[in-house]
Motif scaffolding. Structure first.
Motif, PDB file in Angstrom:
ATOM      1  N   GLY A  35       0.853  -1.184   0.000  1.00  0.00           N
ATOM      2  CA  GLY A  35       0.000   0.000   0.000  1.00  0.00           C
ATOM      3  C   GLY A  35       0.885   1.228   0.000  1.00  0.00           C
ATOM      4  N   VAL A  36       0.285   2.389   0.258  1.00  0.00           N
ATOM      5  CA  VAL A  36       1.092   3.599   0.442  1.00  0.00           C
ATOM      6  C   VAL A  36       0.792   4.130   1.835  1.00  0.00           C
ATOM      7  CG1 VAL A  36       1.479   5.991  -0.279  1.00  0.00           C
ATOM      8  CG2 VAL A  36       1.194   4.207  -2.008  1.00  0.00           C
ATOM      9  N   GLY A  43      -1.529   8.093   1.525  1.00  0.00           N
ATOM     10  CA  GLY A  43      -1.910   7.111   0.516  1.00  0.00           C
ATOM     11  C   GLY A  43      -3.365   7.181   0.112  1.00  0.00           C
ATOM     12  N   GLU A  62      -2.695   5.554  -3.375  1.00  0.00           N
ATOM     13  CA  GLU A  62      -2.260   4.159  -3.249  1.00  0.00           C
ATOM     14  C   GLU A  62      -2.547   3.347  -4.516  1.00  0.00           C
ATOM     15  OE1 GLU A  62      -3.987   0.744  -0.451  1.00  0.00           O
ATOM     16  OE2 GLU A  62      -2.721   2.155   0.662  1.00  0.00           O
ATOM     17  N   SER A  66       1.651   2.648  -5.136  1.00  0.00           N
ATOM     18  CA  SER A  66       2.093   1.454  -4.409  1.00  0.00           C
ATOM     19  C   SER A  66       2.723   0.501  -5.419  1.00  0.00           C
ATOM     20  CB  SER A  66       0.893   0.773  -3.748  1.00  0.00           C
ATOM     21  OG  SER A  66      -0.014   0.346  -4.754  1.00  0.00           O
TER      22      SER A  66
END
Length: 313
Positions: free
Chosen positions: A140-141, A163, A184, A188
């Motif tokens: 993910g971010v 994110g 994200e 990501s």
């Protein structure tokens, strides 16, 4: 004033633990398994046990310890309470007060991405900086914002969730969070692959990316460094989205440095240069020179940040 403190970083499979001197020296680090059974009810008792064992082993008394900081994968409010941590099978948990009761030591809890940011600001890539934005580009971010050497957690513990800033109002595919068009979804590791696949579909052009059985973010970045045209197009798009989003956050916090971590950051300077180019394009004039740098503590950032939370200034 104690001489020691503990930094704990709880992950889905293991709990990273660190014993620190309050000047930031890591004395010892170790891991214990994260036991998820019974809704993760043994996670905090296990942490308390390993701390007690370590104190006994080294003959350290509790009055020589400033406290225990702990990072959790999920939102944590400023009282150290977790509304829910899905990966740990937790519902509501008053993490800080529970850990304090179990250990007899002062305890503070925060989100894992936030403590990583604090760790990098304290002893990592941005050492000595009081104001830092960190973005972790992984599955993910994640994000963390440090202002005046403190984590910005906010009311719900969702401060620094970079994110999930909406960066594309026309996105039809949903993010894991349920919204559409989150950062994200593009920056990501999985997001980079998605951007690449979209670009491959739109184009007739040949690319090394077409000849990989299962395209990964690492492939995309390797081909980007080699100058593959469609990989370059992919990373320019990702850099544009990420650079502009960071420029917005810089308008809010004006950091001394922006730190990029997570698995994707292994791509190194090629990645930060790409982000920096677009960041400078969009940033407010006062903030254009803010350096975008690579995280340096790796997986240890969390234990450093967790320890920093409980050190008395």
């Amino acid at each position: 004033m104690g001489m020691y403190c503990f930094g704990i970083d709880v992950g889905g499979t293991s709990v990273k633990c660190g014993l620190f001197l309050t000047n930031g020296t890591l004395v010892e680090q170790w891991e214990i398994p994260t036991r998820l059974e019974n809704n993760g009810s043994s996670i905090l008792p296990d942490v308390a046990d390993t701390i007690k064992v370590k104190l006994d082993e080294r003959g350290i008394t509790k009055d020589n310890v400033d406290g225990v900081g702990i990072g959790i994968p999920g939102p944590v409010n400023e009282n150290g309470e977790v509304p829910m941590a899905v990966n740990l099978h937790w519902g509501f948990k008053a993490v800080a007060s529970e850990l304090s009761a179990l250990t007899g030591l002062p305890a503070k809890a925060a989100n894992d991405a936030n403590i990583a940011a604090l760790g990098e600001a304290w002893k990592g890539a941005a050492e000595g900086s009081k104001n830092v934005i960190m973005v972790t580009l992984g599955t993910g971010v994640g994000g963390g914002i440090i202002i005046d050497s403190k984590i910005i957690a906010g009311h719900h513990g969702a401060g620094g969730e970079i994110g999930h800033a909406c960066v594309n109002h026309n996105e039809v595919r949903p993010c894991n969070c349920g919204n559409h068009g989150c950062l994200e979804q593009y920056a990501s590791a999985t997001g980079i692959v998605r951007v690449a696949n979209d670009i491959l579909e739109e184009s007739q052009e040949d690319s090394k990316m077409r000849h990989v059985e299962k395209l990964s973010a690492k492939n995309v970045l390797d081909f980007y460094k080699e100058g593959d045209a469609l990989a370059v197009k992919t990373m320019e798009k990702v850099g544009d989205i990420l650079g502009s989003t960071l420029a917005m956050f810089a308008c809010v916090t004006d950091p001394e440095a922006i730190v990029i971590g997570g698995g994707v950051s292994k791509a190194g300077k090629a990645l930060t240069d790409c982000i920096q180019k677009y960041y400078q394009k969009y940033a407010f004039p006062s903030c254009k020179s803010t350096p975008i740098i690579l995280a340096s503590l790796g997986n240890d950032a969390g234990i450093y940040g967790a320890a920093r939370m409980v050190i008395k200034d």
